[in-house]
Scaffold this motif. Structure first.
Motif, PDB file in Angstrom:
ATOM      1  N   ARG A  66     -64.705 -48.194  -9.650  1.00 45.37           N
ATOM      2  CA  ARG A  66     -65.115 -47.336 -10.768  1.00 45.37           C
ATOM      3  C   ARG A  66     -65.854 -48.125 -11.831  1.00 45.37           C
ATOM      4  O   ARG A  66     -66.755 -47.612 -12.491  1.00 45.37           O
ATOM      5  CB  ARG A  66     -63.881 -46.661 -11.365  1.00 45.37           C
ATOM      6  CG  ARG A  66     -63.261 -45.634 -10.414  1.00 45.37           C
ATOM      7  CD  ARG A  66     -61.861 -45.271 -10.819  1.00 45.37           C
ATOM      8  NE  ARG A  66     -61.239 -44.390  -9.838  1.00 45.37           N
ATOM      9  CZ  ARG A  66     -59.924 -44.213  -9.724  1.00 45.37           C
ATOM     10  NH1 ARG A  66     -59.113 -44.848 -10.546  1.00 45.37           N
ATOM     11  NH2 ARG A  66     -59.430 -43.416  -8.805  1.00 45.37           N
ATOM     12  N   GLY A  67     -65.453 -49.387 -12.002  1.00 45.81           N
ATOM     13  CA  GLY A  67     -66.202 -50.232 -12.942  1.00 45.81           C
ATOM     14  C   GLY A  67     -67.638 -50.426 -12.492  1.00 45.81           C
ATOM     15  O   GLY A  67     -68.574 -50.408 -13.299  1.00 45.81           O
ATOM     16  N   VAL A  95     -51.013 -45.565 -13.708  1.00 47.56           N
ATOM     17  CA  VAL A  95     -50.337 -45.744 -12.417  1.00 47.56           C
ATOM     18  C   VAL A  95     -49.787 -47.158 -12.303  1.00 47.56           C
ATOM     19  O   VAL A  95     -48.642 -47.379 -11.887  1.00 47.56           O
ATOM     20  CB  VAL A  95     -51.315 -45.429 -11.261  1.00 47.56           C
ATOM     21  CG1 VAL A  95     -50.694 -45.803  -9.918  1.00 47.56           C
ATOM     22  CG2 VAL A  95     -51.685 -43.953 -11.260  1.00 47.56           C
ATOM     23  N   LEU A  96     -50.603 -48.164 -12.685  1.00 49.97           N
ATOM     24  CA  LEU A  96     -50.149 -49.554 -12.594  1.00 49.97           C
ATOM     25  C   LEU A  96     -48.981 -49.818 -13.552  1.00 49.97           C
ATOM     26  O   LEU A  96     -48.075 -50.598 -13.234  1.00 49.97           O
ATOM     27  CB  LEU A  96     -51.317 -50.498 -12.910  1.00 49.97           C
ATOM     28  CG  LEU A  96     -52.448 -50.533 -11.859  1.00 49.97           C
ATOM     29  CD1 LEU A  96     -53.583 -51.419 -12.335  1.00 49.97           C
ATOM     30  CD2 LEU A  96     -51.927 -51.017 -10.518  1.00 49.97           C
ATOM     31  N   GLY A  97     -48.988 -49.168 -14.728  1.00 48.43           N
ATOM     32  CA  GLY A  97     -47.877 -49.339 -15.663  1.00 48.43           C
ATOM     33  C   GLY A  97     -46.565 -48.818 -15.082  1.00 48.43           C
ATOM     34  O   GLY A  97     -45.535 -49.494 -15.130  1.00 48.43           O
ATOM     35  N   TYR A  98     -46.604 -47.598 -14.516  1.00 50.76           N
ATOM     36  CA  TYR A  98     -45.403 -47.059 -13.891  1.00 50.76           C
ATOM     37  C   TYR A  98     -45.003 -47.872 -12.659  1.00 50.76           C
ATOM     38  O   TYR A  98     -43.814 -47.988 -12.340  1.00 50.76           O
ATOM     39  CB  TYR A  98     -45.627 -45.601 -13.505  1.00 50.76           C
ATOM     40  CG  TYR A  98     -45.573 -44.654 -14.677  1.00 50.76           C
ATOM     41  CD1 TYR A  98     -44.364 -44.392 -15.334  1.00 50.76           C
ATOM     42  CD2 TYR A  98     -46.719 -44.027 -15.155  1.00 50.76           C
ATOM     43  CE1 TYR A  98     -44.317 -43.537 -16.412  1.00 50.76           C
ATOM     44  CE2 TYR A  98     -46.673 -43.171 -16.232  1.00 50.76           C
ATOM     45  CZ  TYR A  98     -45.471 -42.923 -16.859  1.00 50.76           C
ATOM     46  OH  TYR A  98     -45.422 -42.077 -17.928  1.00 50.76           O
ATOM     47  N   SER A  99     -45.999 -48.432 -11.971  1.00 57.67           N
ATOM     48  CA  SER A  99     -45.690 -49.283 -10.815  1.00 57.67           C
ATOM     49  C   SER A  99     -44.932 -50.534 -11.254  1.00 57.67           C
ATOM     50  O   SER A  99     -43.974 -50.960 -10.590  1.00 57.67           O
ATOM     51  CB  SER A  99     -46.988 -49.664 -10.091  1.00 57.67           C
ATOM     52  OG  SER A  99     -46.733 -50.545  -9.029  1.00 57.67           O
ATOM     53  N   GLU A 135     -49.064 -54.077  -1.730  1.00 60.12           N
ATOM     54  CA  GLU A 135     -50.176 -53.386  -1.057  1.00 60.12           C
ATOM     55  C   GLU A 135     -50.617 -52.172  -1.870  1.00 60.12           C
ATOM     56  O   GLU A 135     -51.815 -51.906  -2.032  1.00 60.12           O
ATOM     57  CB  GLU A 135     -49.726 -52.962   0.342  1.00 60.12           C
ATOM     58  CG  GLU A 135     -50.826 -52.289   1.170  1.00 60.12           C
ATOM     59  CD  GLU A 135     -50.328 -51.886   2.549  1.00 60.12           C
ATOM     60  OE1 GLU A 135     -51.096 -51.240   3.266  1.00 60.12           O
ATOM     61  OE2 GLU A 135     -49.173 -52.236   2.899  1.00 60.12           O
ATOM     62  N   PHE A 136     -49.635 -51.444  -2.431  1.00 56.71           N
ATOM     63  CA  PHE A 136     -49.960 -50.283  -3.270  1.00 56.71           C
ATOM     64  C   PHE A 136     -50.742 -50.715  -4.511  1.00 56.71           C
ATOM     65  O   PHE A 136     -51.773 -50.113  -4.855  1.00 56.71           O
ATOM     66  CB  PHE A 136     -48.663 -49.584  -3.676  1.00 56.71           C
ATOM     67  CG  PHE A 136     -48.842 -48.516  -4.724  1.00 56.71           C
ATOM     68  CD1 PHE A 136     -49.298 -47.256  -4.390  1.00 56.71           C
ATOM     69  CD2 PHE A 136     -48.558 -48.785  -6.066  1.00 56.71           C
ATOM     70  CE1 PHE A 136     -49.463 -46.294  -5.365  1.00 56.71           C
ATOM     71  CE2 PHE A 136     -48.728 -47.827  -7.033  1.00 56.71           C
ATOM     72  CZ  PHE A 136     -49.178 -46.567  -6.671  1.00 56.71           C
ATOM     73  N   SER A 156     -55.684 -51.404  -7.754  1.00 55.44           N
ATOM     74  CA  SER A 156     -56.570 -52.299  -8.511  1.00 55.44           C
ATOM     75  C   SER A 156     -57.983 -52.286  -7.937  1.00 55.44           C
ATOM     76  O   SER A 156     -58.963 -52.428  -8.673  1.00 55.44           O
ATOM     77  CB  SER A 156     -56.012 -53.726  -8.480  1.00 55.44           C
ATOM     78  OG  SER A 156     -54.738 -53.779  -9.090  1.00 55.44           O
ATOM     79  N   ALA A 157     -58.105 -52.105  -6.613  1.00 52.60           N
ATOM     80  CA  ALA A 157     -59.443 -52.025  -6.014  1.00 52.60           C
ATOM     81  C   ALA A 157     -60.206 -50.817  -6.540  1.00 52.60           C
ATOM     82  O   ALA A 157     -61.432 -50.853  -6.691  1.00 52.60           O
ATOM     83  CB  ALA A 157     -59.319 -51.956  -4.490  1.00 52.60           C
TER      84      ALA A 157
END
Length: 643
Positions: A176-177, A50-54, A164-165, A170-171
């Motif tokens: 999950r970590g 998701v972060l990569g596409y973001s 914000e997204f 990232s939170a």
């Protein structure tokens, strides 16, 4: 219900059931913890996607801004290419992000806000500015719109919504970590507690069984030795136990009662000495025979109990006892045989446990070696991919620079073509002017001829006039010479103009050929420009793909390192289990069993398997190599093969 009511075999079976139950509990806890860790890792991978596409989405927004601003500054529509490409990439990445976050309504709302702001900027700012820039009369109006800051306000709001997204996504990685770390800690604690429980409970049970059975057998052996030495005033313990030890105690009690009966018979014999000699002799013989039989039985039982106290469970009383005493022998043999069978089963179970522990240890050690090899391969793969990413990125930059130079060369070629065309036109005009000059020279030649002819006539007329015409004759002669020189000069000029015309025609042909060559060069430069643009686009796509592969390999490297650490801990635990199994087997081997030699625990082979499966990292590298290799690059193929 008391512990002494159970048979010896049931006690050993309960002991091993308890130990196996602890192992099963530890294994189940570890399994579910690993499931939790895998789930958290899968979700983290999803979040990285998701972060990569973001990131690609915000890069597409930057490309749109860059294209519009370049068009506003230069007025060249070729600068709009990043705008159109960025708009397409924005829509594609937005569609992918909406699909990936379909399970998160909050993130969906944030993405919808980013999409709305991007569409507003496109329709109200970008497309309006582009339309105004295409009309020369409204160019300044388009630039005033950009200078007003309206577009910047929309873009700032879009970047704030995008930030914000990304912060929310990232939170999720942190949460999950933490879940994964908790699962790892719980699994480690469960393994440590399980091993501790096995060590404590196993040691305690081994001590209790040794004391409960071995101590009882040793006590009964001492009582039988006292009974064999003639001490009949003994207290026989363990009569109330329901196991084989209780049966042996009851047997010893029978021996003691027999010895007491013997003493009683001896006293009766002493009291009845007044009987007749015959009866007394007969009675003495009978008593002697009974005493001998009893002594033989007691000696045999004492020897058997002594062997039993030494741990020899193969002892059997073969010689029958006299009369009812033979029941003692059969009961003793049956008790020893039952105990021997029980301990034989225990020994077999211990061998099975030791063999299973050895196989587990061998499997875990093989898994540890393979995991370490895979971790090393992944680490090398990650480093190689980073180098490849840098190389492809550098190639992409060089391709873009080459594309720019090709555009400049194309423009220069077009300019040269125009210059050559102008030169051809100029040469044509020169050729036409040369023709006109040749005509004028012809007129001059005719004038010189007429002038010469007139000078000749004037000389003739001056000769006729005599002395009066001498001066006119001199003038006519000079005019004639001037006319001849003019004719000669006109002829030379005409010859030169003829040669010049031929050279001009040759120059025109050469200039035309040059123009045709430049036209072909311009055509080839255009084709080269198209190829370079395709190479630059492919290089950018390869760079983006390699960056994603690099991120995935880094994640795989981290997970593999964690798996390697867990496998090392599991290997240590299997070694401890094998040592405890060997210790328990050593305790059982204190007893000598029929048909059972000193069965040593099966040795565990530490050799690596003959064949192994190919590394997933190398398979992935081969796929990357096939995707990015070229037919003409043997050096690159060799480097990938060696890697």
């Amino acid at each position: 219900m008391k512990f002494t009511k159970f048979k010896v075999g049931a006690k050993f079976a309960a002991t091993f059931v308890l130990l196996i139950g602890i192992f099963v509990a530890v294994g189940a806890t570890t399994y579910f913890s690993l499931r939790t860790i895998k789930t958290a890792s899968d979700w983290n991978t999803h979040t990285y996607h998701v972060l990569g596409y973001s990131n690609d989405l915000i890069a597409a927004v930057v490309n749109q801004e860059t294209g519009v601003r370049g068009f506003l500054i230069s007025g060249d529509e070729s600068f709009l290419e990043p705008f159109h490409a960025g708009r397409t990439a924005f829509n594609e990445n937005m569609k992918t992000l909406l699909e990936l976050t379909s399970d998160n309504p909050a993130q969906q709302a944030r993405l919808r806000k980013v999409e709305q702001l991007g569409n507003d900027w496109t329709t109200t700012i970008a497309e309006r500015e582009i339309a105004l820039m295409k009309d020369p009369a409204t160019v300044e109006e388009a630039r005033r719109i950009e200078s007003s800051g309206a577009g910047k306000g929309l873009m700032d709001a879009l970047r704030e919504a995008h930030a914000e997204f990304e912060s929310a996504e990232s939170a999720l990685l942190g949460a999950r970590g933490a879940t994964r770390e908790n699962a790892i800690s719980f699994s480690q604690m469960a393994i440590l507690l399980g091993v501790g429980a096995v060590l404590v409970i196993g040691t305690l049970l081994a001590y209790l069984l040794t004391r409960h059975i071995g101590g009882a057998v040793a006590s009964l052996t001492r009582q039988m030795q006292d009974l064999a030495s003639g001490n009949n005033n003994i207290e026989v313990p363990f009569q109330g136990r329901g196991d084989e030890i209780g049966d042996m105690a009851k047997t010893v009690l029978v021996f003691r009662d027999a010895a007491l009966d013997k003493e009683r018979l001896e006293r009766e014999t002493e009291e009845n000495r007044t009987l007749s000699e015959r009866e007394r002799a007969e009675r003495e013989r009978t008593k002697a025979a009974e005493a001998k039989s009893l002594s033989t039985a007691v000696d045999a039982l004492a020897g058997g109990l002594k062997e039993l106290s030494n741990g020899n469970l193969t002892v059997q009383l073969r010689e029958p006892f006299a009369g009812d005493l033979d029941r003692l022998r059969t009961d003793f043999n049956a008790s020893v045989e039952t105990l021997a069978k029980t301990l034989t089963e225990v020994e077999s179970t211990i061998s099975g446990v030791d063999a299973n522990a050895g196989e587990m240890r061998s499997a875990v050690e093989d898994l540890s070696r393979r995991t370490e090899q895979q971790a090393a391969s992944l680490e090398e793969t990650s480093a190689a991919l980073e180098q490849i990413t840098a190389t492809v990125k550098n190639s992409s930059e060089r391709a873009q620079e080459a594309n720019k130079k090709a555009l400049e060369a194309k423009a220069s070629t077009e300019t040269s073509t125009n210059v050559v065309s102008d030169a051809v036109d100029a040469m044509s005009r020169i050729e036409h002017a040369s023709g006109e000059i040749a005509k004028i020279i012809g007129v001059i030649d005719e004038i010189a001829f007429q002038t010469n002819l007139l000078a000749l006539n004037a000389g003739v007329e001056a000769a006729r006039a005599g002395e009066a015409g001498k001066g006119f004759a001199v003038v006519a002669q000079e005019v004639r010479e001037l006319a001849q020189r003019s004719a000669t000069a006109a002829k030379e000029i005409k010859d030169l103009i003829g040669k010049s015309g031929a050279e001009v025609e040759n120059g025109v042909e050469l200039v035309k050929a040059t123009g045709a060559a430049l036209a072909k060069i311009a055509e080839h430069v255009g084709e080269i420009n198209g190829h370079i643009e395709s190479i630059a686009t492919t290089a950018r796509e390869q760079s983006n793909g390699l960056q994603e592969v690099n991120v995935a390999v880094s994640q795989m490297d981290q997970v593999t390192q964690q798996n390697a650490a867990m496998v090392e801990e599991t290997t240590a635990l299997t070694h401890r289990l094998s040592e405890e199994s060997n210790h328990l087997a050593a305790l059982v081997k204190r007893f000598h069993l029929s048909g059972s030699g000193a069965a040593a625990p099966r040795a565990v082979s530490n050799e690596a398997p003959a064949s192994s499966r190919p590394s997933p990292a190398k398979t992935m590298i081969n796929k990357v190599r096939q995707a990015f290799s070229t037919n003409g690059s043997a050096a690159v193929d060799q480097e990938w093969s060696e890697f």
